[in-house]
Enzyme design. Structure first.
Site, PDB file in Angstrom:
ATOM      1  N   GLY A 109      37.037  33.135  39.463  1.00 37.82           N
ATOM      2  CA  GLY A 109      37.170  31.759  38.995  1.00 37.82           C
ATOM      3  C   GLY A 109      38.059  30.986  39.935  1.00 37.82           C
ATOM      4  O   GLY A 109      38.753  31.583  40.786  1.00 37.82           O
ATOM      5  N   GLN A 116      44.051  24.321  42.235  1.00 36.77           N
ATOM      6  CA  GLN A 116      44.470  25.449  43.079  1.00 36.77           C
ATOM      7  C   GLN A 116      44.206  25.176  44.562  1.00 36.77           C
ATOM      8  O   GLN A 116      44.793  25.841  45.418  1.00 36.77           O
ATOM      9  CB  GLN A 116      43.756  26.742  42.664  1.00 36.77           C
ATOM     10  N   CYS A 145      45.702  35.974  39.122  1.00 37.07           N
ATOM     11  CA  CYS A 145      45.535  34.565  39.496  1.00 37.07           C
ATOM     12  C   CYS A 145      45.707  34.450  41.004  1.00 37.07           C
ATOM     13  O   CYS A 145      46.640  35.031  41.572  1.00 37.07           O
ATOM     14  CB  CYS A 145      46.585  33.716  38.775  1.00 37.07           C
ATOM     15  N   LEU A 146      44.802  33.706  41.624  1.00 38.85           N
ATOM     16  CA  LEU A 146      44.892  33.523  43.078  1.00 38.85           C
ATOM     17  C   LEU A 146      46.165  32.774  43.458  1.00 38.85           C
ATOM     18  O   LEU A 146      46.624  32.870  44.595  1.00 38.85           O
ATOM     19  CB  LEU A 146      43.659  32.752  43.580  1.00 38.85           C
ATOM     20  N   HIS A 170      41.308  30.577  31.232  1.00 41.71           N
ATOM     21  CA  HIS A 170      42.304  30.635  32.311  1.00 41.71           C
ATOM     22  C   HIS A 170      42.147  29.410  33.227  1.00 41.71           C
ATOM     23  O   HIS A 170      43.133  28.767  33.602  1.00 41.71           O
ATOM     24  CB  HIS A 170      42.098  31.954  33.078  1.00 41.71           C
ATOM     25  N   GLU A 171      40.888  29.086  33.565  1.00 45.75           N
ATOM     26  CA  GLU A 171      40.654  27.966  34.499  1.00 45.75           C
ATOM     27  C   GLU A 171      40.955  26.615  33.834  1.00 45.75           C
ATOM     28  O   GLU A 171      41.506  25.719  34.486  1.00 45.75           O
ATOM     29  CB  GLU A 171      39.210  27.998  35.033  1.00 45.75           C
ATOM     30  N   HIS A 221      44.482  25.878  33.989  1.00 44.24           N
ATOM     31  CA  HIS A 221      44.907  25.305  35.280  1.00 44.24           C
ATOM     32  C   HIS A 221      44.773  23.783  35.261  1.00 44.24           C
ATOM     33  O   HIS A 221      45.601  23.071  35.836  1.00 44.24           O
ATOM     34  CB  HIS A 221      44.046  25.853  36.425  1.00 44.24           C
TER      35      HIS A 221
HETATM   36  O1  K1U Z   1      42.089  31.181  38.574  1.00 40.56           O
HETATM   37  C1  K1U Z   1      42.240  32.106  39.351  1.00 40.56           C
HETATM   38  O2  K1U Z   1      43.307  32.225  39.950  1.00 40.56           O
HETATM   39  C2  K1U Z   1      41.160  33.135  39.551  1.00 40.56           C
HETATM   40  C3  K1U Z   1      41.359  34.389  38.729  1.00 40.56           C
HETATM   41  C4  K1U Z   1      40.466  34.304  37.489  1.00 40.56           C
HETATM   42  C5  K1U Z   1      40.735  35.278  36.383  1.00 40.56           C
HETATM   43  C6  K1U Z   1      40.777  36.656  36.576  1.00 40.56           C
HETATM   44  C7  K1U Z   1      40.999  37.515  35.528  1.00 40.56           C
HETATM   45  C8  K1U Z   1      41.171  37.022  34.256  1.00 40.56           C
HETATM   46  C9  K1U Z   1      41.151  35.673  34.046  1.00 40.56           C
HETATM   47  C10 K1U Z   1      40.927  34.795  35.105  1.00 40.56           C
HETATM   48  C11 K1U Z   1      40.974  35.595  39.569  1.00 40.56           C
HETATM   49  O3  K1U Z   1      39.874  35.713  39.989  1.00 40.56           O
HETATM   50  S1  K1U Z   1      42.189  36.772  39.896  1.00 40.56           S
HETATM   51  C12 K1U Z   1      41.406  38.019  40.901  1.00 40.56           C
HETATM   52  C13 K1U Z   1      40.342  38.834  40.261  1.00 40.56           C
HETATM   53  O4  K1U Z   1      39.278  38.912  40.803  1.00 40.56           O
HETATM   54  C14 K1U Z   1      40.511  39.598  38.987  1.00 40.56           C
HETATM   55  C15 K1U Z   1      41.742  39.828  38.395  1.00 40.56           C
HETATM   56  C16 K1U Z   1      41.857  40.509  37.172  1.00 40.56           C
HETATM   57  C17 K1U Z   1      40.726  40.995  36.561  1.00 40.56           C
HETATM   58  C18 K1U Z   1      39.506  40.790  37.158  1.00 40.56           C
HETATM   59  C19 K1U Z   1      39.385  40.097  38.367  1.00 40.56           C
HETATM   60 ZN    ZN Z   2      44.524  31.263  38.075  1.00 39.50          ZN
END
Ligand code: K1U
Ligand code: ZN
Length: 164
Positions: free
Chosen positions: A49, A54, A102-103, A144-145, A148
């Site tokens: 996401g 971001q 989260c990135l 989550h998004e 943001h």
């Molecule tokens: O918004 C962001 O920073 C992206 C985030 C989205 C997200 C991941 C996990 C749960 C809720 C929202 C990421 O993509 S973090 C990296 C990732 O690929 C990941 C992290 C945890 C679980 C699964 C994937």
């Molecule tokens: Zn995030």
């Protein structure tokens, strides 16, 4: 490929409430370019996401996608969907705990409680109104998004450690 810099926790832009995309911006070259750059950035960082703040754009645009991963081996495959001006219409009372990353917060993960199911109204890049029901991991990513867009990071929702 346009991979943009990602804002990190502590930067002011991540604490702002993003502004809605105006009607005049739908189907514009600028909105298509923003979408492509967000998509490239999300895929390059292996995210599931991304939200426009971001990448330093304080507008209400998110992309969500889903695929099985180490933390969610049963996550379904879902092609990336861009949501403009998304709104949660309904959130289930049932909440579930799940791990998030989260990135914008490198090297930190944690358990967050989120509604298990949500319905979301949003607009396509062309301004077409859409409605979708999301479950499980996809619902988690969307919440989550959308956080943001409202200046909230998952670290503000982490399980409180009472120490008991
Ligand atoms: O918004 C962001 O920073 C992206 C985030 C989205 C997200 C991941 C996990 C749960 C809720 C929202 C990421 O993509 S973090 C990296 C990732 O690929 C990941 C992290 C945890 C679980 C699964 C994937
Ligand atoms: Zn995030």
């Amino acid at each position: 490929m346009t991979v943009l810099a990602v804002a990190k926790q502590g930067e002011a832009i991540l604490g702002l409430t993003a502004v809605p995309v105006a009607e005049s911006e739908f189907a514009s070259e600028w909105l298509y370019q923003l979408n492509t750059a967000m998509m490239d950035t999300m895929l390059n960082r292996q995210g599931v996401g991304i939200a426009a703040p971001q990448v330093y754009i304080s507008k209400r645009v998110i992309i969500i996608t889903s695929r099985p991963n180490l933390r969610y081996p049963d996550a379904p495959y879902m092609e990336p969907v861009t949501m403009v001006n998304p709104e949660i219409l309904h959130a289930s009372e049932v909440q579930v705990w799940g791990e998030e990353g989260c990135l914008s917060v490198p090297d930190r993960h944690g358990e967050v409680a989120r509604a298990q199911n949500i319905s979301v109204r949003y607009y396509s890049l062309e301004g077409k109104q859409m409605e979708v029901e999301l479950k499980g991991f996809a619902a988690r990513i969307a919440q989550h998004e959308i956080d943001h867009l409202n200046g909230i990071l998952f670290t503000q929702r982490l399980q409180m450690d009472t120490g008991t």
